[in-house]
Structures are given as C-alpha cells and as structure tokens.
Design a protein around this motif. Structure first.
Motif, PDB file in Angstrom:
ATOM      1  N   ARG A 132      68.756 -20.915  86.048  1.00 40.87           N
ATOM      2  CA  ARG A 132      69.570 -21.352  84.907  1.00 40.87           C
ATOM      3  C   ARG A 132      69.266 -22.795  84.505  1.00 40.87           C
ATOM      4  O   ARG A 132      69.809 -23.268  83.512  1.00 40.87           O
ATOM      5  CB  ARG A 132      71.054 -21.208  85.239  1.00 40.87           C
ATOM      6  N   LYS A 133      68.428 -23.477  85.285  1.00 41.95           N
ATOM      7  CA  LYS A 133      68.180 -24.889  85.015  1.00 41.95           C
ATOM      8  C   LYS A 133      66.741 -25.181  84.605  1.00 41.95           C
ATOM      9  O   LYS A 133      66.479 -26.219  83.996  1.00 41.95           O
ATOM     10  CB  LYS A 133      68.518 -25.727  86.260  1.00 41.95           C
ATOM     11  N   GLY A 134      65.804 -24.308  84.952  1.00 39.69           N
ATOM     12  CA  GLY A 134      64.401 -24.600  84.685  1.00 39.69           C
ATOM     13  C   GLY A 134      63.757 -23.576  83.777  1.00 39.69           C
ATOM     14  O   GLY A 134      64.410 -22.821  83.060  1.00 39.69           O
ATOM     15  N   LYS A 135      62.432 -23.557  83.833  1.00 36.02           N
ATOM     16  CA  LYS A 135      61.651 -22.683  82.971  1.00 36.02           C
ATOM     17  C   LYS A 135      61.817 -21.227  83.406  1.00 36.02           C
ATOM     18  O   LYS A 135      61.845 -20.921  84.597  1.00 36.02           O
ATOM     19  CB  LYS A 135      60.178 -23.076  83.028  1.00 36.02           C
ATOM     20  N   ILE A 136      61.917 -20.333  82.432  1.00 38.15           N
ATOM     21  CA  ILE A 136      62.060 -18.906  82.720  1.00 38.15           C
ATOM     22  C   ILE A 136      61.109 -18.115  81.841  1.00 38.15           C
ATOM     23  O   ILE A 136      60.585 -18.612  80.832  1.00 38.15           O
ATOM     24  CB  ILE A 136      63.501 -18.408  82.482  1.00 38.15           C
ATOM     25  N   THR A 137      60.866 -16.888  82.237  1.00 40.32           N
ATOM     26  CA  THR A 137      60.072 -15.942  81.456  1.00 40.32           C
ATOM     27  C   THR A 137      60.844 -14.637  81.387  1.00 40.32           C
ATOM     28  O   THR A 137      61.369 -14.152  82.408  1.00 40.32           O
ATOM     29  CB  THR A 137      58.702 -15.699  82.106  1.00 40.32           C
ATOM     30  N   LEU A 138      60.913 -14.054  80.192  1.00 40.29           N
ATOM     31  CA  LEU A 138      61.676 -12.808  80.027  1.00 40.29           C
ATOM     32  C   LEU A 138      60.883 -11.634  80.592  1.00 40.29           C
ATOM     33  O   LEU A 138      60.277 -10.835  79.848  1.00 40.29           O
ATOM     34  CB  LEU A 138      62.002 -12.576  78.554  1.00 40.29           C
ATOM     35  N   ARG A 139      60.916 -11.509  81.912  1.00 42.93           N
ATOM     36  CA  ARG A 139      60.252 -10.406  82.582  1.00 42.93           C
ATOM     37  C   ARG A 139      61.104  -9.959  83.773  1.00 42.93           C
ATOM     38  O   ARG A 139      61.857 -10.769  84.334  1.00 42.93           O
ATOM     39  CB  ARG A 139      58.859 -10.818  83.078  1.00 42.93           C
ATOM     40  N   PRO A 140      60.982  -8.697  84.167  1.00 45.81           N
ATOM     41  CA  PRO A 140      61.804  -8.195  85.275  1.00 45.81           C
ATOM     42  C   PRO A 140      61.635  -8.983  86.565  1.00 45.81           C
ATOM     43  O   PRO A 140      62.608  -9.176  87.297  1.00 45.81           O
ATOM     44  CB  PRO A 140      61.319  -6.742  85.434  1.00 45.81           C
ATOM     45  N   GLN A 141      60.396  -9.463  86.873  1.00 49.18           N
ATOM     46  CA  GLN A 141      60.232 -10.184  88.135  1.00 49.18           C
ATOM     47  C   GLN A 141      60.984 -11.508  88.157  1.00 49.18           C
ATOM     48  O   GLN A 141      61.204 -12.096  89.219  1.00 49.18           O
ATOM     49  CB  GLN A 141      58.753 -10.414  88.445  1.00 49.18           C
ATOM     50  N   TYR A 142      61.388 -11.979  86.981  1.00 44.72           N
ATOM     51  CA  TYR A 142      62.192 -13.193  86.905  1.00 44.72           C
ATOM     52  C   TYR A 142      63.673 -12.891  86.679  1.00 44.72           C
ATOM     53  O   TYR A 142      64.473 -13.800  86.432  1.00 44.72           O
ATOM     54  CB  TYR A 142      61.672 -14.110  85.796  1.00 44.72           C
ATOM     55  N   GLY A 143      64.012 -11.610  86.717  1.00 49.21           N
ATOM     56  CA  GLY A 143      65.424 -11.234  86.638  1.00 49.21           C
ATOM     57  C   GLY A 143      65.926 -10.905  85.247  1.00 49.21           C
ATOM     58  O   GLY A 143      67.136 -10.893  85.027  1.00 49.21           O
ATOM     59  N   PHE A 144      65.016 -10.633  84.287  1.00 48.13           N
ATOM     60  CA  PHE A 144      65.439 -10.316  82.924  1.00 48.13           C
ATOM     61  C   PHE A 144      64.876  -8.944  82.514  1.00 48.13           C
ATOM     62  O   PHE A 144      63.704  -8.649  82.747  1.00 48.13           O
ATOM     63  CB  PHE A 144      64.934 -11.368  81.927  1.00 48.13           C
ATOM     64  N   TRP A 145      65.744  -8.152  81.887  1.00 49.63           N
ATOM     65  CA  TRP A 145      65.323  -6.888  81.266  1.00 49.63           C
ATOM     66  C   TRP A 145      65.813  -6.976  79.818  1.00 49.63           C
ATOM     67  O   TRP A 145      66.981  -6.678  79.527  1.00 49.63           O
ATOM     68  CB  TRP A 145      65.944  -5.709  81.997  1.00 49.63           C
ATOM     69  N   ALA A 146      64.939  -7.428  78.925  1.00 51.80           N
ATOM     70  CA  ALA A 146      65.390  -7.780  77.574  1.00 51.80           C
ATOM     71  C   ALA A 146      64.309  -7.454  76.543  1.00 51.80           C
ATOM     72  O   ALA A 146      63.124  -7.327  76.863  1.00 51.80           O
ATOM     73  CB  ALA A 146      65.743  -9.267  77.516  1.00 51.80           C
ATOM     74  N   ILE A 147      64.754  -7.316  75.283  1.00 48.64           N
ATOM     75  CA  ILE A 147      63.858  -7.239  74.132  1.00 48.64           C
ATOM     76  C   ILE A 147      64.147  -8.447  73.253  1.00 48.64           C
ATOM     77  O   ILE A 147      65.219  -9.069  73.363  1.00 48.64           O
ATOM     78  CB  ILE A 147      64.033  -5.920  73.346  1.00 48.64           C
ATOM     79  N   CYS A 148      63.194  -8.778  72.366  1.00 49.02           N
ATOM     80  CA  CYS A 148      63.397  -9.965  71.543  1.00 49.02           C
ATOM     81  C   CYS A 148      62.726  -9.800  70.178  1.00 49.02           C
ATOM     82  O   CYS A 148      61.846  -8.936  69.995  1.00 49.02           O
ATOM     83  CB  CYS A 148      62.851 -11.212  72.246  1.00 49.02           C
ATOM     84  N   LEU A 149      63.160 -10.610  69.232  1.00 44.71           N
ATOM     85  CA  LEU A 149      62.567 -10.702  67.894  1.00 44.71           C
ATOM     86  C   LEU A 149      62.059 -12.122  67.714  1.00 44.71           C
ATOM     87  O   LEU A 149      62.744 -13.091  68.048  1.00 44.71           O
ATOM     88  CB  LEU A 149      63.618 -10.373  66.823  1.00 44.71           C
TER      89      LEU A 149
END
Length: 547
Positions: free
Chosen positions: A444-461
């Motif tokens: 929640r404080k640093g760089k993230i990537t929207l991918r499952p291995q980083y804890g995200f299951w998302a779509i984006c526009l």
C-alpha cells in the motif's frame, strides 16, 4: 495323571491339520492319523495325494476307514477332560494373561483381588484375609490389584509415593517433601488425581467436540458433493439443451442457405433455358428467311424477284440480345446467412448471460468504500458509494498503515475469505479506471503492478479505448462497446474472478484457477483526473437482480 502327562496325551490326540482333538480319526497307509474331514479337504484342494506329516505321495487316493481304537481313546480323553473342567469350575481360577497374580501363592498363582501399598504385595482371596481381620493390617491402604508395585515407591527413600509436587510436577514421598522439595508446593495424590481427572474429562469433552465438528464437516462436505453433483447435472442438462438448440439452428441455417443457393441456381437454369429456346426459335426463323433469300437471289424471273424483294430484303423481327446475359450472383448469400446466424447466436448468448447473471447476482453484497485505505487525493462521497480524483493537493491525513499512498487507490470495507460475492460499479464517462479485487497484504506504500502475483485481480481502461486484464502477461481486451456498468463476481473456493458488461450482456474477462489464501477486498481506482477529462466518479450501484 500329572499335568505334563496330560499335555503329552493331548498332543497325541491333536490333528496336525486343524490343530484340534481328532474327530472321526482315520489312518493313512504311511501310519499317520488325521480327522477324516481334514484329510479329505486337504486332498481335495491339492493336485497330489500326499501325507501332510511325512509328504509321502500316493499314486491313487487311499481309501480311508475310521481308526476304531484311536476313536475310542479320543472319546475317553474327551470325557476325562470334561470331568476335570467340571471339578475345577467351582474352585477359584488361577490368574489369566493380563490379570495380576497373588504374590503369596506357591505353585499355581491365583488371581489377586487387592494390592497393598504398604506391603507392596498383591493378594488372592485367601491370602487377603489377614488384611481384612487383623487390626494392624486393616490400617494398610488397599487398592485394586496392580502390577509393579515397586514403581509406587520412592527410589531414594523407599517410601510410598503419597504426595504430588506441583512445582516439579512429579510424585514424591513424605520424606521428599521435607528434604529435597521442602520449599515446593504439595498436594495429596488423590487431590491431584481428582484435578487431573477433571482435566482429562475436559480434554475428552474437547476431543469429542472436535470429533463431532469433524463429523459435521464430513456431512457438510458430502452435502457439498451432492449439491455439486446436482449443479453439474443441471449445467450438463442446460448445456445439452442449449447446444442442441444451437446445433439445430446451425443445421437449419445451413439447410436454408443451401436451399437458397439451389433455388437461385434453378431460377438461373430456367431463365437460361427460356433464353436458349427463344434464341433457337429466332435462329430457325432466320435460317428459313436465309433459305428464301438465297432461293430468290438465284431466280431468273425478273418479275418474281422484284415483286418479292421488298418482303425478303429486311431480316425478320428479332429480339435485341446485346444486353441480355445470365449472370447469377451468389455474393453475400453466405455472409447474409452467417449474419442471421450470428444474430440468432447473440440472442442465445444474451439468454445465457441473463441466466448466468441471475445466478451470480444472488451473491450481491452491499459494498462501501473504506476511507482509511483511500489515497489522500481521492474524494469519497459521504455514503461511501462514489470516488473520484480531486486533482488537488494532497490532504494532510494522519498516518494509517492501511492507506494507499503512492497510487490513487481505495479498497472496500467488506472482505471475503470464503464463499462468493458480487457487486456492480458504474464506469461511464471515464477515460481511465481500474476495478477488481485485491488481497489484504498488497503493497500500500510502494510501487505495485496489477497482476495476480502482486495480489490484484483487476481489469482497467486506459486512454479511453484500451481495455486490459491485469494478468501475466497483460491481456488486451477487444470489446464491442464501451462498458457503462461493470459487474464483478468472485468465487473464493473455485478461484474465479469474473467481470461482466451489464449493458452489452456479455462476459468481459475471467481470471480462473486462482489460489486465494487470505482476505480479498473490492479494489477501485478512478485514476487521475487528467485536467477534468477523467473527472467522472466510479459509482457503486445497487444490484437490481434480473427477472
């Protein structure tokens, strides 16, 4: 008869096959004895007729006769054994394996009735008598018979272990309590026994409760399997029905396409046939006129030629065939049929989508945004249902370990660690957004990537027309239309996260085979305002279940 001779006699009367006293004893030619039934069954189950004792092989199966003398001796032995058993039944039985023998008995040891903790001995009924009558021995502590009474004595002081040292958690004698353990806390063995017994009772109750819970879990699992089978059967039946209808529709469309083409071909052939017939008729008329012209041109009769010339000079009336042609056109026939089939399939898909959506909507949850997780530049509505980027300086908010500080994200308050949930979000009029679910332990404080291995299951526009699923690698999504409202469905145990375009009645994307091990939270990012171009909020909408 002595016990030893009795045992020897009994050994002589035992069949080596069944290891029991002979029944209908018979003798083989080699001189060995067996029960008649035993030796017959032995020979019936083997390929050779051999003696089980000496392995002598007989070429033919011997004829067996009951050994009369041995039979009488065995019968007499049985009677004597029964009489001996009857005469001893009234006497006290000797100790059996697992029972405590009397320490005083000589010869055959009888079963002990009590053990004395003072004498450190066990006594049968006869030898216990002094402890029940002598006043001095009456004071001794008796208990149910136990073996190894020496283990109940203090090895150091040779005194009975009568106390329990709570400090060292061990049994001690009275001398231990005043010598080696004098500063420790003691209680009588009985008191500690009662306490430990109560603990064991509690432990047993807890174990029984655990057993019951596991039995209930077994029932739950079995019920889940039954429900799964019912659901599988229902899905299979529905799938067969849908695909059968699709197959029939495709076959019907194919038949209609073939019939259309063949009908057009028949029409073309009929038109060509009519043209050819008309042309052949004109050719016949022209050939007839040609014959008349040729005949007139060879005439020597001046008057006849001049009189008939006007009628034969001109060609007979015919049709102008210059623009007449046969050009059958099949272009677009297949495309049209496929377009109609696509429209029909779209209707089927819409019905399937509506049924699927109806199933997932029953797991709708009332999601609200968690202000403790919101980036400082995000503006949340008072009801926690809307969020947009303020395009202003960061608010001076107190530190919170839950807050997202690098990217303009916010999580929902509600979490999921089992089962299913569903929610809907309005995304219209936005050029950029993220939507999905995130696990509790995301960075929640640093760089993230929207991918499952980083804890995200998302779509984006992105940029108003680039739709992506944050998988590894990212998946570019080709959508027929811009979603205005998106449904998000999660099945924790199944490892499924699906996104639906509610207006287009279509599935946008599904993450499958996911492995969830911690809490999941709804995840939202309205993305930066971009100078007002992306100022529209993400809005969590109430779920209106389809009829």
């Amino acid at each position: 008869m002595s016990a030893a001779s009795c045992l020897r006699s009994e050994d002589q009367f035992l069949c080596c096959i069944c290891l029991d006293v002979f029944t209908d004893p018979v003798s083989t030619p080699c001189g060995h004895n067996f029960c008649k039934n035993c030796i017959n069954e032995h020979w019936n189950s083997n390929d050779q007729y051999l003696c089980p004792m000496c392995n002598k092989v007989f070429n033919t199966r011997p004829k067996l006769h009951i050994n009369t003398l041995l039979s009488e001796v065995v019968s007499q032995f049985r009677q004597e054994a029964q009489q001996k058993a009857s005469s001893s039944s009234s006497e006290q039985q000797a100790d059996k394996p697992g029972e405590v023998p009397c320490d005083v008995c000589t010869g055959t040891k009888l079963k002990a009735l009590k053990s004395c903790l003072v004498c450190l001995a066990s006594y049968c009924e006869t030898h216990l008598e002094p402890h029940l009558t002598a006043s001095r021995l009456k004071r001794h502590q008796l208990m149910d018979p136990v073996e190894n009474l020496e283990d109940r004595m203090c090895m150091k002081h040779d005194k009975p272990l009568e106390l329990f040292c709570k400090t060292d958690q061990t049994c001690v004698c009275t001398l231990c309590s005043v010598l080696d353990h004098k500063t420790h806390e003691f209680v009588p063995l009985k008191e500690e026994y009662e306490g430990k017994k109560a603990e064991l009772g509690k432990t047993e109750a807890e174990i029984q409760e655990m057993v019951q819970k596991r039995r209930l879990k077994i029932q739950e699992i079995k019920q889940s399997v039954d429900l799964s089978k019912e659901a599988a059967d229902r899905e299979k039946a529905e799938g067969v029905q849908v695909f059968t209808a699709l197959k029939e529709s495709v076959e019907r469309s194919l038949n209609e396409l073939i019939e259309t083409i063949e009908e057009k071909q028949r029409t073309t052939e009929k038109q060509a046939e009519d043209f050819i017939k008309e042309l052949e008729q004109e050719i016949s008329e022209l050939k007839k006129r040609s014959s008349e012209v040729e005949k007139l041109s060879h005439s020597a009769d001046h008057l006849h030629l001049l009189q008939n010339f006007p009628s034969l000079k001109a060609a007979p009336p015919t049709k102008d065939w210059t623009e007449v042609s046969i050009r059958p056109s099949y272009e677009g026939t297949v495309v049209k049929a496929v377009t109609q089939l696509d429209e029909m399939l779209s209707k089927h898909m819409k019905k399937l989508f509506e049924a699927e959506l109806k199933r997932v909507q029953q797991y709708a949850v009332d999601v609200t945004l968690d202000p403790d997780t919101a980036h400082s530049e995000l503006i949340l509505s008072d009801d926690g249902k809307q969020v947009h980027h303020g395009d202003v300086m960061k608010k001076n908010l107190p530190y919170n370990p839950k807050r997202c500080t690098r990217y303009v994200h916010v999580l929902g308050k509600q979490s999921l660690s089992s089962g299913r949930f569903y929610f809907e979000v309005q995304v219209k009029e936005k050029t950029d957004w993220d939507l999905g679910v995130a696990r509790e332990s995301i960075n929640r404080k640093g760089k993230i990537t929207l991918r499952p291995q980083y804890g995200f299951w998302a779509i984006c526009l992105r940029n108003g027309n680039e739709y992506r699923a944050g998988n590894n690698p990212p998946v570019h999504l080709s959508l027929k239309s811009r979603p205005q409202k998106v449904g998000v469905f999660v099945d924790y145990e199944e490892g499924l996260v699906s996104f639906y375009d509610l207006d287009a009645a279509a599935l946008i994307y599904s993450f499958t085979g996911c492995s969830f091990t911690e809490k999941l939270y709804p995840y939202f990012s309205p993305c930066p305002n971009n100078g007002g171009k992306n100022s529209a909020p993400l809005i969590i909408c109430p779920v209106n279940q389809t009829e």
